[in-house]
Design an enzyme around this catalytic site. Sequence first.
Site, short mmCIF file in Angstrom:
data_model
loop_
_atom_site.label_atom_id
_atom_site.label_comp_id
_atom_site.label_asym_id
_atom_site.label_seq_id
_atom_site.Cartn_x
_atom_site.Cartn_y
_atom_site.Cartn_z
N LEU A 1 0.83 -1.20 0.00
CA LEU A 1 0.00 0.00 0.00
C LEU A 1 0.87 1.25 0.00
CD1 LEU A 1 -1.35 -2.08 2.46
CD2 LEU A 1 -3.26 -0.61 1.87
N ASP A 2 0.44 2.23 -0.78
CA ASP A 2 1.02 3.56 -0.68
C ASP A 2 0.59 4.16 0.66
OD1 ASP A 2 2.16 6.09 -1.56
OD2 ASP A 2 0.09 6.76 -1.80
N LYS A 3 1.38 5.09 1.18
CA LYS A 3 1.04 5.69 2.48
C LYS A 3 0.13 6.91 2.32
CE LYS A 3 3.74 8.48 4.88
NZ LYS A 3 2.84 9.62 5.23
N THR A 4 0.65 7.95 1.71
CA THR A 4 -0.05 9.22 1.69
C THR A 4 -1.30 9.15 0.82
OG1 THR A 4 2.05 10.38 1.97
CG2 THR A 4 0.17 11.69 1.24
#
Length: 653
Positions: free
Chosen positions: A342-345
């Site tokens: 998953l990407d964070k931001t």
Amino acid sequence: MSASTELRIEGLDCATCGDGAPETKTFWRRRGRLLTAAASGVFLSLAFAAGWFGAPGWVVTAALAISSASGAWFVAPRGARAAMNRALDMNFLMTVAAVGAWIIGEHAEAAATLFLFAVAELLESYSMDRARNAIRALMEVSPLEARVRRETRDMLVPIADVNVGETVIVRPGEKIPVDGLVTAGRSSVNQAPITGESMPVDKETGLDVFAGSLNVQGMLEIKSTKRASDSTLARIIHAVEEAQASRAPSQRFVDRFARVYTPAVVAIALLIAIMPPLFLSADWGTWIYRALAMLVVACPCALVISTPVSIVSGLAGAAREGILIKGGAHLEHLGAIRLIALDKTGTLTQGVPSVTDVVAFGGHSELDLLRIVSGVERHSEHPIARALMLHAERAGVAPPESRDFEALIGRGARAIVGDELVHVGNTRLVSELGISDADSAAAMTQFENEGKTSVTVVLGDSDAFRVAGVIAIADRPRAGAADAIRELHRIGVREVVMLTGDNPGTALAVGKELGIDRVHAGLLPDDKVRIVRELEANGNTLAFVGDGVNDAPALAAATIGIAMGAAGTDVALETADIALMGDDLSKLAVAVGISRKTLGIIRQNIAFSLLIKAVFLVLAVGGVATLWMAVAADMGGSLLVVANGLRARHTSS
């Protein structure tokens, strides 16, 4: 595509289960099937009654002939076309069985076989429509008309005639007809058909709304931003239609199997009919009858129909949850996922900075500190400044007058608030000012360890700098993100990985808070693609979850690309294999669950179809199964797999 666009569900008109008639003919074809099936049943009953009361033989035979012709009205032409196209199907097998029964004198058996087959096809058609209707319901959530303001008056017009930029009026209780921007009014809107959100969402001036959502309370004036044919709802319907047209791996396997299986069955039936009489002096009538029964039993309808109805139901159930899966192959692959990145931001976090801690020094209160800060940041458009101003506003602090504002690029800002110079900035600004303060240094260290950004407030000039306080800012995790990660682990996802361009300290802090297994920080878009490929190198099936815009390369590189919050985002809808229309991370586990349930149902249907075929083939060759029993087994099996496949529409087990 407008809401009234004709809908065709591909994949359900399989080679052995129909002729692929357009939806516009479905009603009349179903009515014709009902009439012919009823006629077949009536004349079959008359034949039995005539025989019971001792009527002449020709009366019974005539009634059976009419019954057979009625039952074969749709079957025989399709069977003939199948033979001419060298694509033998169940219609061909049933036609051969009925003709053969008439040839050997089993008139009642032939008529009964065709009647039962006609009834079963009719019931199967209605059952299949339940899968079709699950998708067609999407088209019905958008109204056909919109109330548009033209030349100072409101008028109802077809939604296809609403132009971009026009003002649409939506009253309480009405459905929103177009995608647009709220220009006046305030209300709560139920967006469940688009995003799958269970609770209404508050809407006011400046916020987006989607066609097909329900205006619950107040009146809204909406500026149309898209034509009806380009709305998010229309794009969802179009994507689901395309998804249904695509072949899942299991469906391709079944199709290949049926293409080989059906001709093989015809060849075996022919051998059964002629070999025992030729070489063993067996009775011709007995073995021809057994061969005909075998043809009926061997029809692969249940097998061929088992996969598409399950896939369509799974896609429909996912769409109802706000999960857009763009193909049966993606639905199947998702069920095998054991690794999710998953990407964070904007994916794990809210994507915007917000104040988390306010620590005041030197006799100042928190409200004093916020008042001083707001006096400086009222002139700035920086995201951190907006976060500080929003926090002060929520605390009821009114920003004081200030002057001589100056943005200090990469460090912060300063201004004169009242009669005092105030600096607001990061650790770099504190270092440049030469400030050495134990309390503020301890606070900044603590916030840094927690993955937060420190904003220090300094009063006075170079002769007498005083630290008034430190404010911590962070991009906070989404509500429920930690629960979503725990649920992924619970359902068997082996490892959850975070990929982010943020600094390692912040990334590790967020990862620890959410229960992430592994964190890769400081990444550029190309780095994310490289790590995705490294994670897949060992044969892992990987799903990557991002926002569908700056994460497009990684979404494309992963086995399954999943876009978060894709409603209204064209790039997300185009790039990802799966789009979560809302911002709810819990839908990840729901999507995986739907995929696994659908795969389980497909396996059950295939296993059941093959088992019932094997059992009745043995019974048919052994002379135990009659033509009536063969039809009941074949059509009963078809109806059972359809009913089982429809369970995939529901997310619960």
